[in-house]
Each structure stands twice: as C-alpha cells, then as structure tokens.
Motif scaffolding. Structure first.
Motif, PDB file in Angstrom:
ATOM      1  N   THR A 124     -43.271 -40.455  -0.157  1.00  0.00           N
ATOM      2  CA  THR A 124     -44.141 -41.570   0.212  1.00  0.00           C
ATOM      3  C   THR A 124     -44.118 -41.885   1.705  1.00  0.00           C
ATOM      4  O   THR A 124     -45.137 -42.249   2.284  1.00  0.00           O
ATOM      5  N   ILE A 180     -49.082 -47.458  -6.355  1.00  0.00           N
ATOM      6  CA  ILE A 180     -49.080 -45.998  -6.417  1.00  0.00           C
ATOM      7  C   ILE A 180     -49.024 -45.536  -7.873  1.00  0.00           C
ATOM      8  O   ILE A 180     -48.047 -45.781  -8.584  1.00  0.00           O
ATOM      9  N   PHE A 208     -56.534 -36.701  -5.786  1.00  0.00           N
ATOM     10  CA  PHE A 208     -56.058 -38.077  -5.748  1.00  0.00           C
ATOM     11  C   PHE A 208     -56.873 -38.877  -4.741  1.00  0.00           C
ATOM     12  O   PHE A 208     -57.563 -38.305  -3.883  1.00  0.00           O
ATOM     13  N   ARG A 212     -52.344 -45.082  -3.957  1.00  0.00           N
ATOM     14  CA  ARG A 212     -52.553 -43.671  -4.317  1.00  0.00           C
ATOM     15  C   ARG A 212     -52.693 -43.599  -5.825  1.00  0.00           C
ATOM     16  O   ARG A 212     -51.918 -44.215  -6.561  1.00  0.00           O
ATOM     17  N   ASP A 213     -53.708 -42.826  -6.285  1.00  0.00           N
ATOM     18  CA  ASP A 213     -53.938 -42.728  -7.724  1.00  0.00           C
ATOM     19  C   ASP A 213     -54.843 -41.535  -8.002  1.00  0.00           C
ATOM     20  O   ASP A 213     -55.233 -40.799  -7.086  1.00  0.00           O
ATOM     21  N   TYR A 214     -55.205 -41.365  -9.265  1.00  0.00           N
ATOM     22  CA  TYR A 214     -55.971 -40.201  -9.696  1.00  0.00           C
ATOM     23  C   TYR A 214     -57.427 -40.298  -9.254  1.00  0.00           C
ATOM     24  O   TYR A 214     -58.051 -41.355  -9.343  1.00  0.00           O
ATOM     25  N   GLN A 222     -56.268 -41.792  -1.838  1.00  0.00           N
ATOM     26  CA  GLN A 222     -55.195 -42.434  -1.070  1.00  0.00           C
ATOM     27  C   GLN A 222     -55.815 -43.335  -0.006  1.00  0.00           C
ATOM     28  O   GLN A 222     -56.765 -42.943   0.674  1.00  0.00           O
ATOM     29  N   SER A 249     -47.066 -51.788  -2.538  1.00  0.00           N
ATOM     30  CA  SER A 249     -47.341 -50.410  -2.952  1.00  0.00           C
ATOM     31  C   SER A 249     -48.004 -50.426  -4.320  1.00  0.00           C
ATOM     32  O   SER A 249     -47.530 -51.089  -5.241  1.00  0.00           O
ATOM     33  N   TYR A 253     -60.074 -38.779  -0.233  1.00  0.00           N
ATOM     34  CA  TYR A 253     -59.578 -37.935  -1.319  1.00  0.00           C
ATOM     35  C   TYR A 253     -58.463 -37.047  -0.781  1.00  0.00           C
ATOM     36  O   TYR A 253     -58.504 -36.598   0.365  1.00  0.00           O
ATOM     37  N   ILE A 254     -57.475 -36.802  -1.616  1.00  0.00           N
ATOM     38  CA  ILE A 254     -56.373 -35.902  -1.288  1.00  0.00           C
ATOM     39  C   ILE A 254     -56.413 -34.739  -2.268  1.00  0.00           C
ATOM     40  O   ILE A 254     -56.502 -34.945  -3.482  1.00  0.00           O
ATOM     41  N   GLU A 264     -46.499 -39.742   3.607  1.00  0.00           N
ATOM     42  CA  GLU A 264     -47.912 -40.046   3.405  1.00  0.00           C
ATOM     43  C   GLU A 264     -48.328 -41.379   4.028  1.00  0.00           C
ATOM     44  O   GLU A 264     -49.486 -41.557   4.409  1.00  0.00           O
TER      45      GLU A 264
END
Length: 263
Positions: A60, A151, A255, A182-184, A257, A149, A237-238, A63
């Motif tokens: 983390t 996440i 993901f 951060r998530d899907y 972010q 956070s 997007y990641i 990032e």
C-alpha cells in the motif's frame, strides 16, 4: 484528476460468459436476505478462515505516497473494513506517532485485530461498525481524521448504500483530509468467472460464501464522491496480469485506484 480509459475490449468468449450470467439472476427474496445478513456472512467468513486468508498489505505504501512513514507522522488514520489487521499492522511497524482507528462489519474480525501481538490500545482504536447503519462519529470525534483507507471494501456494499458510506466517512474527516481508494474495476477477470445464478444486478455478484462483489466504472465512482462534496485528486484504472504457471493460465486483473479530498 481522473484518467478515463475503457478498461479493455472483451473477447467473443468473454462476452458470451457475461450474457450467460444475465440469463439467471439471484431471486429477489434471496437478495433481501443477503442484505439483511451481511454482518453474519463476514463473521462466518472469519470463523472459517481466521487470519489465514489475506496476506499483509505491504504494497500500500508503494501505491499511495500518503502512507509512507514520513507522510504518516502525527496523523490520524482510519481503516474501513480492517479485517484482521493486514493493512494497519505493517503501517504500525513503520511509524511511532500515527494514531489508528479501524472498524469492520465483522465483530469476529475485530477480535482478531485485538489479539495480534502488535495491538496497542494506546495507539489503536478498533471497533465493530456497520457503516450503512452506524455513525462513525459515535466512535471517532468529528473532523479528526487525516486519512481514510477504503481498500477492497466498498465493493462489498450494495450500490444503493454507497453514498451513505461516503457521507459517513466525510463526517470524521478533517477539511482537506483524504480517502485512499482501491477496488475492483469493470471487466476484471474475477467478474467474468461468476456462473449463472450468482449475479444480483448490473456488476454486482454474490460469492459462494455469501459475501458480495461489485465492479466499478470510473465515472460512476467519481460521481459518488463528488456528489458528497469530495474533490477528485487522482483516479485511474490499474491493470495487473497474474500468471498461474502450474496450470499455464493467465488473468487480466482490473482495479480502480484513487484519492479523494474533503473540501
């Protein structure tokens, strides 16, 4: 600033998989039951897996520059959806002046956080909280937190209640405080693997253990935060590609972010 790029173009086979999902949705009565028993589902998850499911999130700080030790000095941080402490304990070891709040849907997870050898009640305030119903301000002073956070947490919430969560976070954040997200993302490999009968609604699914997963679109997420009075600092997007050499399989992970600032 948001970097708006379509996640990826699906193959014909992947499009067919998504079409099959639409043919059999989860019945409405079961959807209602899943919503009513969300805390119970996460308690059962941690009863089965204890502290063994998730790895510590040492990544983390790579990032988010806000999580570097020098950035956390004398700050108050809130982790939402703390699980068993895989996020906060690597940070606890990196700084001696940061105060940590942590909460989770699961009271069982909260107990695991307290049993960790690094737990220090002087530096860590951990508590059970259903953010769709319970006000954070009952456990944390209003406008006292520098960083939140979020996440891989918001995806477990029904989309209709996401705005409630964000407003709840806003109540304890200082002016200028940040939410690290951060998530899907939409079209992630995991989204394509759900079978017919596991889809609840558009981009919302239920796993075999009755926990849920939602897959975000960038513009949608930005709207949720900005409608609640946040400014988008950065959002994109990641893309990650994971490879299972043993089975000769690869997966394209997507993901979202971002960092949002309370104005």
């Amino acid at each position: 600033m948001a970097e708006i790029i379509d996640p990826r173009i699906l193959t014909d086979q992947e499009i067919e998989l998504l079409e099959k999902q639409d043919k059999r949705l989860v019945p409405e009565f079961r959807q209602k039951k899943l919503e009513e028993e969300v805390c119970k589902s996460w308690d059962l998850f941690y009863k089965r897996n204890e502290t063994k499911f998730y790895k510590d999130r040492h990544w983390t700080a790579r990032e988010f520059e806000e999580l570097l030790p020098e950035s956390l000095e004398n700050k108050h941080l809130l982790e939402v959806g703390c699980g068993v402490g895989n996020f906060i304990y690597p940070l606890v070891q990196g700084t001696s002046t940061t105060y940590f709040h942590a909460c989770d849907f699961s009271s069982r997870a909260v107990e695991f956080v307290k049993k960790n050898e690094l737990y220090d009640s002087i530096r860590i305030n951990v508590f059970h909280c259903d953010l769709t119903r319970d006000s954070l301000s009952t456990s944390i002073p209003c406008a006292s937190v520098d960083i939140v956070s979020l996440i891989f947490v918001l995806s477990a919430i029904h989309p209709n209640k996401m705005m409630t969560i964000v407003e709840n976070l806003k109540s304890v954040l200082k002016s200028g405080g940040k939410v690290l997200f951060r998530d899907y993302g939409n079209k992630d490999h995991a989204m394509l693997r759900f079978a017919p009968g596991q889809k609840l609604s558009d981009r919302l699914y239920v796993r075999q253990d009755n926990t849920r997963a939602y897959y975000f679109i960038l513009e949608e997420l930005q709207k949720i935060f900005e409608s609640s009075g946040f400014q988008t600092d950065r959002l994109s997007y990641i893309y990650r590609e994971t490879v299972n050499k043993k089975e000769n399989m690869w997966a394209q992970r997507i993901f979202l972010q971002g960092v949002f600032i309370k104005t």
